[in-house]
Design an enzyme around this catalytic site. Sequence first.
Site, PDB file in Angstrom:
ATOM      1  CG  HIS A 272      -0.299   0.224   2.506  1.00 21.46           C
ATOM      2  ND1 HIS A 272       0.689  -0.465   3.006  1.00 21.46           N
ATOM      3  CD2 HIS A 272      -0.238   1.677   3.064  1.00 21.46           C
ATOM      4  CE1 HIS A 272       1.054  -0.147   4.294  1.00 21.46           C
ATOM      5  NE2 HIS A 272       0.664   1.137   4.387  1.00 21.46           N
TER       6      HIS A 272
HETATM    7  C1  UD1 Z   1      -2.353   5.480   5.778  1.00 23.38           C
HETATM    8  C2  UD1 Z   1      -0.888   6.129   6.397  1.00 23.38           C
HETATM    9  C3  UD1 Z   1       0.094   4.926   6.351  1.00 23.38           C
HETATM   10  C4  UD1 Z   1      -0.431   3.765   6.803  1.00 23.38           C
HETATM   11  C5  UD1 Z   1      -1.667   3.124   6.001  1.00 23.38           C
HETATM   12  C6  UD1 Z   1      -2.429   2.036   6.784  1.00 23.38           C
HETATM   13  C7  UD1 Z   1      -0.547   8.423   6.414  1.00 23.38           C
HETATM   14  C8  UD1 Z   1       0.257   9.445   5.598  1.00 23.38           C
HETATM   15  N1  UD1 Z   1      -0.610   7.136   5.820  1.00 23.38           N
HETATM   16  O1  UD1 Z   1      -1.986   5.559   4.662  1.00 23.38           O
HETATM   17  O2  UD1 Z   1       1.250   5.339   7.183  1.00 23.38           O
HETATM   18  O3  UD1 Z   1       0.557   2.634   6.702  1.00 23.38           O
HETATM   19  O4  UD1 Z   1      -2.758   4.263   6.654  1.00 23.38           O
HETATM   20  O5  UD1 Z   1      -3.647   1.708   6.160  1.00 23.38           O
HETATM   21  O6  UD1 Z   1      -1.250   8.559   7.368  1.00 23.38           O
HETATM   22  N2  UD1 Z   1      -9.442   4.846   1.892  1.00 23.38           N
HETATM   23  C9  UD1 Z   1     -10.567   3.933   1.814  1.00 23.38           C
HETATM   24  N3  UD1 Z   1     -11.279   3.779   3.130  1.00 23.38           N
HETATM   25  C10 UD1 Z   1     -10.967   4.044   4.192  1.00 23.38           C
HETATM   26  C11 UD1 Z   1      -9.488   5.043   4.333  1.00 23.38           C
HETATM   27  C12 UD1 Z   1      -9.115   5.317   3.041  1.00 23.38           C
HETATM   28  O7  UD1 Z   1     -11.093   3.728   0.815  1.00 23.38           O
HETATM   29  O8  UD1 Z   1     -11.381   3.828   5.405  1.00 23.38           O
HETATM   30  C13 UD1 Z   1      -8.812   5.147   0.574  1.00 23.38           C
HETATM   31  C14 UD1 Z   1      -9.279   6.648   0.156  1.00 23.38           C
HETATM   32  O9  UD1 Z   1      -9.370   6.371  -1.399  1.00 23.38           O
HETATM   33  C15 UD1 Z   1      -8.026   7.314   0.530  1.00 23.38           C
HETATM   34  C16 UD1 Z   1      -6.933   6.200   0.229  1.00 23.38           C
HETATM   35  O10 UD1 Z   1      -7.356   5.252   0.781  1.00 23.38           O
HETATM   36  O11 UD1 Z   1      -7.698   8.512  -0.337  1.00 23.38           O
HETATM   37  C17 UD1 Z   1      -5.676   6.525   1.216  1.00 23.38           C
HETATM   38  O12 UD1 Z   1      -6.029   6.572   2.379  1.00 23.38           O
HETATM   39  P1  UD1 Z   1      -4.993   7.626   3.471  1.00 23.38           P
HETATM   40  O13 UD1 Z   1      -5.842   7.628   4.797  1.00 23.38           O
HETATM   41  O14 UD1 Z   1      -4.959   8.757   3.017  1.00 23.38           O
HETATM   42  O15 UD1 Z   1      -3.761   6.766   3.417  1.00 23.38           O
HETATM   43  P2  UD1 Z   1      -3.152   5.260   3.514  1.00 23.38           P
HETATM   44  O16 UD1 Z   1      -2.839   4.891   2.347  1.00 23.38           O
HETATM   45  O17 UD1 Z   1      -4.344   4.343   4.149  1.00 23.38           O
END
Ligand code: UD1
Length: 365
Positions: free
Chosen positions: A207
């Site tokens: 991821h």
């Molecule tokens: C975040 C953390 C990362 C951690 C990871 C674990 C930061 C900078 N990154 O990354 O360190 O390893 O979480 O999962 O804080 N999304 C969903 N559902 C959700 C949450 C997110 O669909 O409940 C999708 C959305 O499209 C979003 C993307 O995932 O834009 C990324 O989510 P985000 O929280 O920005 O970062 P992660 O890649 O999850």
Amino acid sequence: MKPVVDLVAGARPNFMKLAPVQRAVAALGAQDFRIVHTGQHYDAQMNDVFFEELGIPAPDFHLEVGSGSHGAQTARILERYEAHLLANRPDATVVFGDVNSTVACALAAVKLGVPVVHVEAGLRSFDRTMPEEINRLCTDAVADLLLVSEPSGVANLRREGVDESKVKLVGNVMIDTLMSQLPRARERAAAARLGLAPKGYGFVTLHRPSNVDDPEVLGRLVGLLHELSRELPLVFPVHPRTQNAAKGLAQGLAPGQERLLCLGPQPYLDTISLVSDAAVVLTDSGGLQEECSVLGVPCLTLRENTERPVTVELGTSRLVGNDLERIRAAWRDVRSGAWSTGGAIPFWDGHAGERVAQAIADRLA
Ligand code: UD1
């Protein structure tokens, strides 16, 4: 009246770290606590299921920030947590790990004079292209109590000139959760439910932006997973970020493939069940590097660096980047048995949460 601490979580890896600390703070009884959920992760599978499985009480406050660019998401958390602090000032704010929620809440708190406790302080990948590295550096720069999971963290903070009296090696709270939940996880027999035998498959997660955001890099890695899965079936719970990024790929991550089994995000207990029975793990997750090291499962870490060097020095992790030849070579070493089973890591003993609770109590006394 007892002091009050906010325990702040927002994203999936925070929950496994918060659970043992919350339990230990409650057991010690030196402070009252409130759980604040920023809402960085919001899908039930990324979120509610962890609260249920780990027995974490429902959040007292929910900031409902949702997804966004780094600036937008961090700003939203900062603004909403500041409003919460102004209305409900605690005696300390406890933040975990290195996600955007960690740095945003630490900043909001320190600017209002609320002491910040950072659990999992001091880790450094020395790679400033990683958003988490920036989060770690900024959080540690404003924290009043820096609770460290492995010796490298103490050395890093010393080198950065952090006052030693603020730093304490307490061990790894996520390993507390692993150790306490392993018997329940094993009962899940998640591999058998997928028709797989113990040690008869590999387990994959990806991821990190460096592996999934560039379609060319992700396409190459997915192609390799298809190739390796012809030798050994691979179970791949796909993170929402990766699922979104994989949409345009020719050789994709569709469910229903026999050898590369793509699932949605898995609950904690199923994940641990699958990891503990896997012959090999391929991952870019920091948490999985640590869990594999304790479980003795070979871990190919698809990164060029790690902020958790103890998993390479004493554990079962090897850095293989995202170069296909390096990954194939490491895969062959695992398959031929040429891999360290790892040794015990100091302070990763299932009692880190208690040391965190005591350190907070000492600090607030
Ligand atoms: C975040 C953390 C990362 C951690 C990871 C674990 C930061 C900078 N990154 O990354 O360190 O390893 O979480 O999962 O804080 N999304 C969903 N559902 C959700 C949450 C997110 O669909 O409940 C999708 C959305 O499209 C979003 C993307 O995932 O834009 C990324 O989510 P985000 O929280 O920005 O970062 P992660 O890649 O999850």
